[in-house]
Design a protein around this motif. Structure first.
Motif, PDB file in Angstrom:
ATOM      1  N   CYS A 194     -18.069  16.844 -35.963  1.00 45.24           N
ATOM      2  CA  CYS A 194     -17.011  17.617 -35.295  1.00 45.24           C
ATOM      3  C   CYS A 194     -17.476  19.020 -34.926  1.00 45.24           C
ATOM      4  CB  CYS A 194     -15.773  17.687 -36.192  1.00 45.24           C
ATOM      5  SG  CYS A 194     -14.838  16.157 -36.269  1.00 45.24           S
TER       6      CYS A 194
ATOM      7  N   ALA B 164     -19.926  18.736 -32.055  1.00 45.47           N
ATOM      8  CA  ALA B 164     -19.206  18.402 -30.826  1.00 45.47           C
ATOM      9  C   ALA B 164     -18.403  19.589 -30.313  1.00 45.47           C
ATOM     10  CB  ALA B 164     -18.284  17.207 -31.072  1.00 45.47           C
ATOM     11  N   GLY B 165     -17.808  20.373 -31.216  1.00 47.51           N
ATOM     12  CA  GLY B 165     -17.046  21.542 -30.801  1.00 47.51           C
ATOM     13  C   GLY B 165     -17.913  22.594 -30.139  1.00 47.51           C
TER      14      GLY B 165
ATOM     15  N   LEU C 105     -11.732  20.334 -31.939  1.00 46.14           N
ATOM     16  CA  LEU C 105     -12.861  19.672 -32.609  1.00 46.14           C
ATOM     17  C   LEU C 105     -13.336  20.471 -33.813  1.00 46.14           C
ATOM     18  CD1 LEU C 105     -14.899  18.453 -29.499  1.00 46.14           C
ATOM     19  CD2 LEU C 105     -13.753  17.010 -31.185  1.00 46.14           C
TER      20      LEU C 105
END
Length: 717
Positions: free
Chosen positions: A34, A37-38, A466
């Motif tokens: 996460c 991805a963020g 995210l």
């Protein structure tokens, strides 16, 4: 047999519970995915920017032929010469205000004066919860010798009912007028003169010549405060004749400005602040820089910016700019990222032509620099111009700064500039005049990557979501581990009733240890509140330098923290496990970032980018004794780095380096920065001390945790 049949027929836990158990058991991997991805989604934002477009059809910019002509430009030049003469004989700006008022009266428009005092810069805790303009609500009396004078002209619309108005603002320093400010006043007067003859007006026009000797924002905010909050004096307050120790006596009652005659128009539909900046001796054409950021990340409706951009570029030939981080424009690592995303976008576009992510490298670099500046200026929570005062009253406003490229002595170039600038302002007034209701069609929540490109709220929320996604999962996993999640699964299907609930409450760790962790959080939050209030007392110290104030602030903060721990006990004395401390820290940052995203999303976005990796990957330094050297060294270095970056003064250094290209900072600069935030009542100050600082201190507590009990329990298991 019956027990076997019951086990076979026992229903499975619900899907959402099984998913929660799975994510909790793999929370480290989930956190890494996460967070990565963020950060990638945040870097992709310049590639996802869309072209701006007009949502409100009634605006129809550029549909009418401009009426601003060379005669109006000649009138502007004549006004400049008159005001230069008035400035030469002016005492405290009185003669300039009189000259402007006289010219407005000759046009047949209404005129009035507005006298105001500079607002106070002293820190007060309640200032964050009241309007900033309240500092300027007190009107000067006859004994005040340091005040500003705004001159206000009003045109009543021939086709209007007086319920709506458009405001034009031209700031100038009455104590020391520069040539570019004279040009600004001339431009404002020439447009006002044209509009006084316009038969198509359906909204009143207000021209505010703002005396900016105390700052542009102070003059406009003081006028807006009196405009929306009328003051009814019991006696006639006249313009005092003693200013800065000089005596200037008026002849006749016509030269007295009575403040009961403060005049108003209708509800403000929009406001346009324009001024002429310093002449730039390079460049192929004149430019206009737009400033739109208001207090606490507020932005005007995007349609207003679209109208300005369309008319400036496609009708008058100006180059439109927005503020950018100049240090990023020459960044080598940013060009490497741009090359990577360009290559990736080219491959993805071959797979699906609708995936238009192959943005050119120069466009990506410029878009990132503009985006970083937009996020930073919104996150600081301080207006970038006097337009921010209008946004405090829910009035859409934008500031325009013209940057001419001609020589001041070139009269032909000056007249051409006045002609194009006047037509631009006229065009914006025409578009707003067409509106039948307030701006509402387009976006209010957006970031700008270029004057004609924006990122809407639905796109820039993705990186924030995210980054925030793993927080509740990690907090639940740290609190009780996978065993608690299994008990929750059993409880959700109703298999365990009374005995099951008792076992659940008495599960590993117990609910009572949560109280000890909550106690530590409560003490730290109390300390943070006291630290945030200390400037109220430090500012009372006479002649204290910023460095001295910073040192006093730091020393008192340490003393208060030690005193609170002496009264409440050490955070490690009650045997609180580091996992519960970390879970408490993650819960606190989740609530804080969630609330801050409602007040100022840009602040929450930057806070999440700095704090969430630190909170998720922090572990006690002593808990790595059983690891190999390389993993232990990597974790140790990453934890120390994240903790240093998360410290507020270090965050200041990073922001200063990115925005100004300077990576040097002294102790006093942090005080100046904090003073800057509380002076403007920025919610970022509250975030830093009530959310960011407590979570950083909890992270330090986790890193320094002895963790002997935790390690022994882990070995027993």
């Amino acid at each position: 047999m019956e027990s076997l049949v019951k086990q076979e027929t026992q229903p499975k836990p619900r899907l959402i519970v099984r998913l929660g158990v799975f994510l909790a058991s793999h929370h480290i991997l989930f956190s890494v995915i996460c967070c990565s991805a963020g950060i990638i989604a945040l870097l992709l934002l310049p590639s996802l920017a869309k072209n701006t477009y007009l949502s409100e059809n009634a605006l129809i910019p550029g549909s009418a032929t401009p009426l601003f002509s060379t005669e109006d430009a000649i009138e502007a030049n004549r006004f400049m010469k008159g005001i230069e003469a008035a400035d030469g004989d002016s005492i405290g700006g009185i003669d300039m205000a009189k000259f402007i008022a006289k010219q407005i009266e000759e046009l047949g428009a209404e005129v009035c004066y507005h006298k105001f005092l500079p607002h106070s810069k002293h820190f007060h805790p309640l200032k964050f919860f009241t309007s900033m303009s309240n500092d300027m609500a007190i009107q000067p009396n006859g004994t005040d010798t340091n005040f500003g004078i705004n001159t206000v002209g009003i045109i009543r619309a021939p086709r209007g009912d007086g319920k709506e108005a458009i405001v034009l603002v031209t700031p100038y320093n009455s104590q020391r007028v520069h040539s570019n400010e004279l040009l600004s006043l001339a431009l404002g007067f020439s447009v006002f003169s044209l509009l006084s003859r316009a038969a198509w007006l359906s909204k009143d026009i207000v021209w505010l010549s703002a005396d900016s000797q105390f700052g542009e924002y102070a003059a406009v905010s003081a006028w807006l405060n009196l405009y929306h909050n009328p003051v009814f004096p019991s006696h006639s307050v006249i313009l005092d004749t003693k200013i800065h120790g000089a005596d200037h006596i008026y002849d006749g009652n016509a030269e007295k400005a009575e403040f009961e005659a403060f005049k108003r128009a209708g509800t403000m539909a929009a406001a346009l602040i324009f001024k002429v900046g310093e002449t730039r001796r390079y460049g192929d054409r004149d430019s206009v820089t737009m400033y739109a950021e208001a207090s606490n990340g507020q932005m005007p409706n995007l349609d207003l910016l679209n109208v300005v951009h369309y008319l400036a570029v496609h009708r008058q030939g100006f180059r439109v700019n927005i503020a950018a981080f100049s240090s990023l424009l020459s960044s080598a690592w940013l060009r490497v990222i741009a090359d990577f995303f360009h290559t990736l976008g080219t491959v993805l576009r071959k797979i699906n032509p609708d995936w238009k992510l192959d943005i050119a490298v120069p466009d990506y670099v410029e878009g990132t620099a503009n985006l970083a500046s937009s996020i930073y200026k919104q996150a600081i929570g301080v207006p970038t111009g006097s337009h921010g005062a209008f946004r405090d009253y829910q009035v859409d406003a934008v500031s325009l700064e013209f940057t001419p490229t001609f020589n001041v002595r070139n009269e032909n170039a000056k007249s051409l500039f006045l002609l194009r600038g006047g037509r631009l302002v006229e065009g914006v007034v025409r578009s707003v005049n067409n509106l039948l209701e307030k701006f509402h069609q387009s976006f209010f929540l957006y970031f700008l990557t270029a004057p004609s490109k924006f990122i809407s709220v639905g796109v820039y929320m993705i990186p924030f979501a995210l980054l925030l996604a793993p927080l509740p999962i990690v907090a639940a996993a740290l609190a009780d581990g996978s065993k608690t999640m299994k008990k929750l699964a059993e409880k959700s299907i109703g298999d365990s009733k009374t005995n099951g609930s008792a076992d659940f409450l008495q599960s590993k760790g117990g609910s009572w240890k949560w109280l000890q962790a909550a106690k530590v959080l409560l003490v730290i939050q109390l300390w943070a509140v006291l630290v945030s209030l200390l400037p109220y007392y430090i500012t009372q110290i006479p002649d204290a330098t910023p460095i001295q104030s910073s040192v006093i602030w730091a020393m008192l903060s340490i003393v208060i923290l030690i005193a609170l721990y002496v009264m409440s006990g050490s955070p490690y004395s009650a045997g609180v496990e580091w996992k519960l401390l970390k879970a408490t820290m993650i819960t606190s940052i989740s609530i804080g970032l969630g609330l801050m995203s409602i007040i100022n999303f840009a602040t929450a976005q930057l806070g999440a980018l700095i704090m969430i990796p630190m909170c998720l990957f922090s572990r006690p330094l002593k808990a790595r004794s059983g690891m190999n050297f390389l993993p232990r060294a990597v974790l140790l270095a990453s934890n120390i780095t994240l903790a240093v970056v998360g410290f507020p003064p270090a965050a200041l250094l990073i922001m200063k380096g990115l925005s100004k290209g300077s990576w040097t900072v002294d102790i006093g600069e942090f005080w100046v920065w904090m003073e800057f935030l509380w002076e403007w009542s920025s919610a970022t100050y509250l975030y830093l001390f009530l959310v960011h600082l407590p979570c950083w201190l909890l992270c330090i507590h986790v890193l320094l945790h002895p963790c002997s009990q935790s390690e022994s329990k882990m070995k027993q298991e």
